[in-house]
Design a protein around this motif. Structure first.
Motif, short mmCIF file in Angstrom:
data_model
loop_
_atom_site.label_atom_id
_atom_site.label_comp_id
_atom_site.label_asym_id
_atom_site.label_seq_id
_atom_site.Cartn_x
_atom_site.Cartn_y
_atom_site.Cartn_z
N VAL A 29 0.85 -1.17 -0.03
CA VAL A 29 -0.10 -0.03 -0.02
C VAL A 29 0.80 1.30 -0.06
O VAL A 29 0.58 2.24 -0.57
N SER A 53 -2.11 -1.71 -7.06
CA SER A 53 -3.28 -2.29 -6.68
C SER A 53 -3.28 -3.79 -6.85
O SER A 53 -3.74 -4.49 -5.64
N THR A 72 -1.19 -4.98 -3.55
CA THR A 72 -2.05 -4.90 -2.38
C THR A 72 -2.95 -6.19 -2.46
O THR A 72 -3.08 -6.64 -1.47
N SER A 74 -8.13 -4.57 6.12
CA SER A 74 -7.75 -3.92 4.79
C SER A 74 -7.93 -2.61 4.79
O SER A 74 -6.92 -1.88 4.18
N GLY A 99 -4.62 0.09 4.71
CA GLY A 99 -4.55 1.15 3.87
C GLY A 99 -4.15 2.45 4.52
O GLY A 99 -3.36 3.32 4.09
N VAL A 104 -0.56 4.46 3.90
CA VAL A 104 -0.75 5.96 3.25
C VAL A 104 0.33 6.60 4.42
O VAL A 104 0.98 7.62 4.11
N THR A 154 -5.92 5.18 -2.75
CA THR A 154 -5.01 4.25 -2.03
C THR A 154 -5.97 3.36 -1.31
O THR A 154 -6.03 2.07 -1.12
N LEU A 155 -6.68 4.09 -0.39
CA LEU A 155 -7.94 3.45 0.59
C LEU A 155 -8.84 2.79 -0.06
O LEU A 155 -9.04 1.53 0.30
N THR A 167 -8.29 1.36 -3.10
CA THR A 167 -7.70 -0.05 -3.61
C THR A 167 -7.70 -0.69 -2.51
O THR A 167 -7.78 -2.15 -2.59
N ALA A 168 -7.11 -0.59 -1.25
CA ALA A 168 -7.06 -1.51 -0.38
C ALA A 168 -8.34 -2.14 0.19
O ALA A 168 -8.49 -3.59 0.63
#
Length: 377
Positions: free
Chosen positions: A22, A270, A273, A309, A313, A317, A352-353, A355-356
């Protein structure tokens, strides 16, 4: 949430790879977008580094460096309340011949050089503006003086633009070009240099620029000009700056390549992760089987996996931002600007969050396949 965090802490070695994935994804996205915006800020330098509020040019000009000549008589159309005295700006591509006889493309920009000029770039000091009043003198950016660009040694160096000799009387910083070097001069010099290939510059200029009393008045005037004179283009400085950057981003190979690289970074992050969280979830299969055997509803385990998850994330980050800041400073030391506005950082965190969380949904497939009896034998 607290139980999910406790699980992450106790199984930190298992989830460390997910957090790293991540963080890597966030760093890649932020730096790629920051680099992209930093590069394309360069394309709108003539717009961003002046104090003009209104730009008037040829109809459909897609970028500041691709304007066509317009009649100087259009200056009368800017005679409106709240608009200052318009100024002419000459801007066009030309040929620069070095002292060794080789040639490169350059962009000549000629503007008034009086101290309160709205069209002259702000980096040119009053002392250099006074020197530019002498015909056939120019100013260049320090980054464009190298042998592979303009081949200049310093102030006093000479070169030829469209076959006419010019002398460098000033050097500035912060006006680095993305493609052809910018050459700054006064209007008289610009007309002399560009008139070789553009005879129409005798009674034409590339742009008309003007200041307004307020930004709001500038927007009103631009709207009026568009309605009254559809055969020409009118923009506020902010609109023209954005239009220029979007053109370079979406209509040039360099912009498409960098945009593709940013998208590829997102996809790679992605996938890494998703695979990491899937493996970590499968590694906890027996623990989940035990919970199911004890009567814990499967939906609660789903919520715990998604919570894990989410926190993976958040932690990723949080670790990425210091790395992004450090790498951006190193890039700037090397002469490459990386734009890290709060919108970019916030957008990176959101992407990013998300995606997680999507990776967490993917990992739920492994939970659905858990059969307590088969795993607890």
């Amino acid at each position: 949430m607290s139980y999910a965090l406790q699980t992450l802490w106790h199984e930190r070695s298992r989830y460390a790879a997910g957090v790293g994935a991540v963080a890597f994804s966030a760093v890649l996205i932020a730096l790629q977008i920051g680099l992209l915006l930093g590069l394309f800020e360069i394309t709108s330098i003539p717009v961003d580094h002046t104090t003009a509020d209104i730009w008037v040019g040829s109809n459909g000009a897609p970028s500041v460096d691709i304007g066509r000549p317009i009649p100087t008589s259009l200056i009368a159309r800017l005679d409106k309340p709240g608009v200052g005295m318009p100024e002419f700006l000459y801007l066009a591509f030309a040929e620069w011949k070095k002292s060794d006889g080789t040639s490169v493309n350059c962009v000549v920009e000629g503007s008034p050089v009086n101290p309160d000029s709205a069209a002259c770039v702000t980096e040119i000091t009053p002392e250099i503006r006074a020197a530019l009043a002498e015909p056939m003198t120019v100013v260049v950016d320090r980054s464009d003086m190298s042998s592979d660009r303009l081949g200049l040694a310093g102030i006093g160096s000479r070169g030829k633009i469209n076959g006419k000799e010019v002398r460098v009387v000033g050097i500035v910083s912060g006006l680095k070009s993305l493609a052809a070097p910018w050459i700054f001069c006064c209007q008289t010099t610009a007309r002399e240099l560009l008139g070789v290939n553009n005879p129409k510059y005798v009674d034409h200029s590339t742009y008309l620029l003007a200041r307004c009393t307020t930004k709001e008045r500038a927007a009103e005037v631009v709207s009026e000009l568009r309605s009254e004179y559809p055969e020409m283009s009118a923009y506020t400085s902010e609109e023209f700056s954005t239009k220029t950057r979007v053109y370079w981003l979406l209509r040039t190979k360099a912009g498409l390549a960098l945009g593709y690289a940013a998208l590829l970074g997102l996809l790679v992050g992605s996938l890494i992760t998703a695979q990491t969280l899937y493996s970590a979830t499968m590694g906890s299969a027996k623990e989940f089987a035990t919970l199911l055997a004890l009567g814990i509803p499967r939906r609660k385990i789903y919520r715990m996996v998604l919570a894990q998850s989410f926190w993976v994330g958040v932690i990723g980050v949080s670790l990425a931002y210091p790395a992004v800041w450090t790498l951006s400073k190193l890039a700037e030391q090397a002469g490459t600007r990386v734009v890290l506005r709060w919108e970019i950082l916030l957008g990176t965190a959101a992407v990013t969050l998300i995606t997680a969380m999507i990776a967490g949904l993917f990992a739920l497939r492994s939970v659905r396949q858990i059969e307590p009896m088969s795993l607890l034998r």
